[in-house]
Each structure stands twice: as C-alpha cells, then as structure tokens.
Design an enzyme around this catalytic site. Structure first.
Site, mmCIF file in Angstrom:
data_model
loop_
_atom_site.group_PDB
_atom_site.id
_atom_site.type_symbol
_atom_site.label_atom_id
_atom_site.label_comp_id
_atom_site.label_asym_id
_atom_site.label_seq_id
_atom_site.Cartn_x
_atom_site.Cartn_y
_atom_site.Cartn_z
ATOM 1 N N ARG A 209 -5.535 -1.306 8.900
ATOM 2 C CA ARG A 209 -5.469 -2.781 8.838
ATOM 3 C C ARG A 209 -5.722 -3.372 10.221
ATOM 4 O O ARG A 209 -6.733 -3.049 10.815
ATOM 5 C CB ARG A 209 -4.121 -3.230 8.289
ATOM 6 C CG ARG A 209 -3.985 -2.918 6.822
ATOM 7 C CD ARG A 209 -3.683 -4.168 6.038
ATOM 8 N NE ARG A 209 -2.830 -3.825 4.927
ATOM 9 C CZ ARG A 209 -2.054 -4.668 4.285
ATOM 10 N NH1 ARG A 209 -1.980 -5.918 4.647
ATOM 11 N NH2 ARG A 209 -1.360 -4.284 3.271
ATOM 12 N N THR B 79 4.131 3.153 5.537
ATOM 13 C CA THR B 79 2.725 2.747 5.595
ATOM 14 C C THR B 79 1.976 3.735 6.480
ATOM 15 O O THR B 79 2.548 4.235 7.451
ATOM 16 C CB THR B 79 2.559 1.317 6.166
ATOM 17 O OG1 THR B 79 1.185 1.103 6.505
ATOM 18 C CG2 THR B 79 3.374 1.087 7.435
ATOM 19 N N ASP C 255 -0.319 2.851 8.364
ATOM 20 C CA ASP C 255 -0.912 2.092 9.479
ATOM 21 C C ASP C 255 -0.137 2.192 10.800
ATOM 22 O O ASP C 255 -0.683 1.861 11.845
ATOM 23 C CB ASP C 255 -1.032 0.607 9.092
ATOM 24 C CG ASP C 255 -1.870 0.401 7.844
ATOM 25 O OD1 ASP C 255 -2.714 1.272 7.560
ATOM 26 O OD2 ASP C 255 -1.687 -0.616 7.150
ATOM 27 N N ASP D 174 4.213 -4.041 6.367
ATOM 28 C CA ASP D 174 4.691 -5.312 6.936
ATOM 29 C C ASP D 174 4.767 -6.435 5.905
ATOM 30 O O ASP D 174 5.652 -7.285 5.973
ATOM 31 C CB ASP D 174 3.906 -5.711 8.193
ATOM 32 C CG ASP D 174 2.483 -6.102 7.896
ATOM 33 O OD1 ASP D 174 1.934 -5.631 6.884
ATOM 34 O OD2 ASP D 174 1.914 -6.882 8.688
ATOM 35 N N ARG E 136 1.010 -5.225 -5.648
ATOM 36 C CA ARG E 136 0.989 -6.418 -4.792
ATOM 37 C C ARG E 136 1.389 -7.577 -5.711
ATOM 38 O O ARG E 136 0.968 -7.627 -6.861
ATOM 39 C CB ARG E 136 -0.391 -6.597 -4.177
ATOM 40 C CG ARG E 136 -0.735 -5.399 -3.260
ATOM 41 C CD ARG E 136 -1.523 -5.794 -2.046
ATOM 42 N NE ARG E 136 -1.252 -4.916 -0.913
ATOM 43 C CZ ARG E 136 -1.927 -3.798 -0.625
ATOM 44 N NH1 ARG E 136 -2.919 -3.404 -1.376
ATOM 45 N NH2 ARG E 136 -1.613 -3.074 0.430
ATOM 46 N N GLY F 169 0.834 -1.201 0.000
ATOM 47 C CA GLY F 169 0.000 0.000 0.000
ATOM 48 C C GLY F 169 0.865 1.245 0.000
ATOM 49 O O GLY F 169 1.864 1.296 0.716
ATOM 50 N N ASP G 5 2.150 0.284 11.899
ATOM 51 C CA ASP G 5 2.112 -1.047 12.516
ATOM 52 C C ASP G 5 3.406 -1.835 12.368
ATOM 53 O O ASP G 5 3.402 -3.059 12.446
ATOM 54 C CB ASP G 5 0.950 -1.852 11.909
ATOM 55 C CG ASP G 5 1.102 -2.044 10.403
ATOM 56 O OD1 ASP G 5 1.964 -1.372 9.800
ATOM 57 O OD2 ASP G 5 0.353 -2.846 9.830
#
Ligand code: ADP
Length: 319
Positions: free
Chosen positions: A171, A125, A127, A103, A72, A11, A129
């Site tokens: 996510r 990202t 996110d 990730d 992807r 992403g 994360d």
C-alpha cells in the site's frame, strides 16, 4: 470480562489464523467465553457471530488466510453502522473485542473505542505499516514469498542478461520493497517514503553494465506507482529492454513463517490479557522483541516511518 469476541478485517495476512487461535485458547485458558465474528465488520453488523471452542481453532496455526473470513465494509464507516455493531455486541453479551487487521481495521477499532466500546487492535497486515509495532503479522511471510520470487527472477535475468522491474505490495508503505530489496540484492529500491531520481537510477544501471553486470533487479513498491510505468521510463531513457513482474496477491497467501506464527501467538494472547484486565482502546505491538501496547487513538495518529539507515545501506550495497 467474561465474554469476548474476535474478528479479522480488511486485507488478510498469513498468521491471522494463528492470532485467532491464540485469542481463543488464551481466553478459554482464563475461563472466558469467546465468540468469533465472521466476515469482519460486515459480519458484526449482520450478527454473523458464533461461539468458538478449543477445537474450533484446531489445525489452523499453519494455514494462511483467516478462518473467520474477512471483508471490507463501507457501512461500518457510518454512525449508523457502528451503532448497529455495538447493538449486536450488547445483544450477544460480548464485553470487548480483539480486532486483527490493518490500518483501516484499526480506524474501525478507534471508532468503537470513541463510542466507549472496549477494543484491542492486533496488527495483521503484510504491509508492516501500523505504528506502535516493529512488525505486523504476515510481513515476514510475505517477505519470504517475495524473496523466493526475486531469486527465481534473478536466475532468468542472468541467463538473458536483462533488467527486471518487480512490483511488490505494501500500500503506501515501502517496507516490503525495502526489506525484500535488501534481502534479494536488488540494484534499486523505489519506496514511497523517498523520492527517486530516474537519471540516478539509469546511471547506476549503466555503471553496472559497464563493469560487466549480467542483470539488474529493480524493486518498485506499489505505493510509488506502477512497475509498468517505471519500466517504460527506463526503456525510453536508457534504451535497454526491461521485463516487468507484478507479484500481486501471491504475497498475501501461504503458510505463515515461524516468526509470524510466534508473533501472532504472542500478540493475540496479549490482547486477551488486556481485556482480562478490563483495558480497552489499546493497540498491541512488539518493539525490540518486547510486547508493548499503546492507546489506539494515539498510535493511529503517529506517522509510519521506515528505517532510513536501512534504505541508505541498500544503496551502499548496490553501487
Ligand atoms: P485494512 O484493515 O487491511 O487496512 P481496509 O482499509 O479495507 O483494510 O479497512 C477494513 C475495514 O475497516 C473497512 O472496510 C471498514 O469497514 C473499516 N474502516 C476503515 N476505515 C474506517 C474508519 N475511518 N471508520 C470506521 N471504520 C473504518
């Protein structure tokens, strides 16, 4: 190392361009050659690889998205795909690569590392994360996009005296929800890291209503589930009308914030320094405003956590 590559994968996030720019300029500053690998791991397998010069990364520091494009690539999860990728890198004489992504992209970097190919992971990202860093590139910009939206929703929520349920990205991580909820003064924040109690949520809504509150904003992290489901449950149990906003991909775009540009520049450049020192298999990050790097395999094994004290604070400030 004299020749390195850079790719963005998974992403996209605002600030990826600033990171690519930093990698290219830092490498050229140290008299290395840099090759851009386009379309993530798919482009790596296909040999979509071109040399980048100083001017190739001009005028991108302020742009969202990624000039290298991203993709992807299921094929890269296979042994065959990974071996093809390493063959391409060897054919181009590229001795190490900087991989900017989330990730999933880090897992790709781990796979290359396990095959003995030097990689550096740069956390890109929205996110937030990725273990081994306090912040990822793009998180701050996404957060500001969410806050902007919440402020606007708050205006209309107040006018109509309504309850709004806002779904944000992240996510499986609740960082965007937590930070945006705290910064936006949300009544309730639902994060995947903590279970929520619907009765408690409704109790809070009712208490607010009883003391004359004109609106309520509930933030739902996508990892918890759908905001539509949450709003339906609230309507059924509390008998109040709700409105749902799913912010979606607006959170991934836009000009990166100053913080993200600075972070991307520092992390991208640090990745090059590690390769210059002949170090691969590292994940770079920032902790307490200091640049750090960890073994990428060990970093990936660490669980992602969010700040419990911040979560508790958000509840205390929205009683
Ligand atoms: P993000 O990097 O944003 O988390 P994805 O999870 O889609 O995005 O991962 C990006 C790409 O990384 C995948 O399309 C795939 O090519 C590669 N990847 C993900 N997981 C693995 C894995 N376990 N092994 C090898 N490559 C992987």
């Amino acid at each position: 190392m004299k020749r390195i590559g850079v790719l963005t994968s998974g992403g996209d996030s605002p600030g990826m361009n600033a990171a690519v720019r930093a990698v290219v300029r830092k490498a050229i500053f140290h008299e290395m050659e840099v090759f851009g690998i386009y379309h993530g791991y798919q482009g790596l397998i296909n040999g979509d690889i071109r040399q980048l010069e100083l001017g190739s990364v001009g005028d991108i520091i302020h742009r969202g998205g990624t000039m290298l494009h991203t993709a992807r690539c299921p094929e890269f999860r296979t042994e065959e795909g990974q071996l093809k990728a390493i063959e391409q890198l060897n054919n181009h004489g590229i001795e190490g690569i900087v991989i900017i992504g989330g990730d999933g992209s880090y897992r790709g970097a781990k796979a290359l590392t396990e095959r003995g190919y030097p990689c550096i992971g740069v956390p890109g990202t929205i996110d937030n994360d990725i273990p081994g860093t306090d912040f990822t590139i793009g998180f701050d910009t996404a957060l500001n996009t969410v806050i902007d939206a919440i402020d606007k929703i708050r205006d209309t929520a107040t006018s109509h005296e309504r309850t709004y349920v806002v779904e944000v990205m992240g996510r499986n991580a609740g960082d965007i929800a937590l930070w945006a909820g705290l910064a936006g003064g949300a009544e309730t924040i639902l994060c995947p890291e903590y279970d929520y109690d619907m009765d408690e949520l409704i109790g809070k809504l009712n208490r607010g209503h009883d003391r004359g509150k004109k609106h309520s904003i509930i933030i739902v992290a996508e990892g918890v589930g759908s905001a539509v489901d949450v709003s339906r449950k609230i309507e059924e149990k509390a008998g109040v009308e709700t409105r749902v906003t799913v912010l979606g991909h607006v959170q991934r775009g836009g000009s990166p914030s100053a913080n993200d540009r600075v972070l991307a520049s520092r992390l991208g450049a640090r990745g090059v320094e590690l390769l210059l020192d002949g170090k691969g298999g590292r994940a770079v990050g920032i902790e307490q405003n200091r640049l750090v790097d960890y073994d990428i395999i060990e970093a990936l094994a660490k669980p992602h956590t969010i700040d419990k004290k911040m979560y508790d604070l958000s509840s205390e400030l929205s009683i």
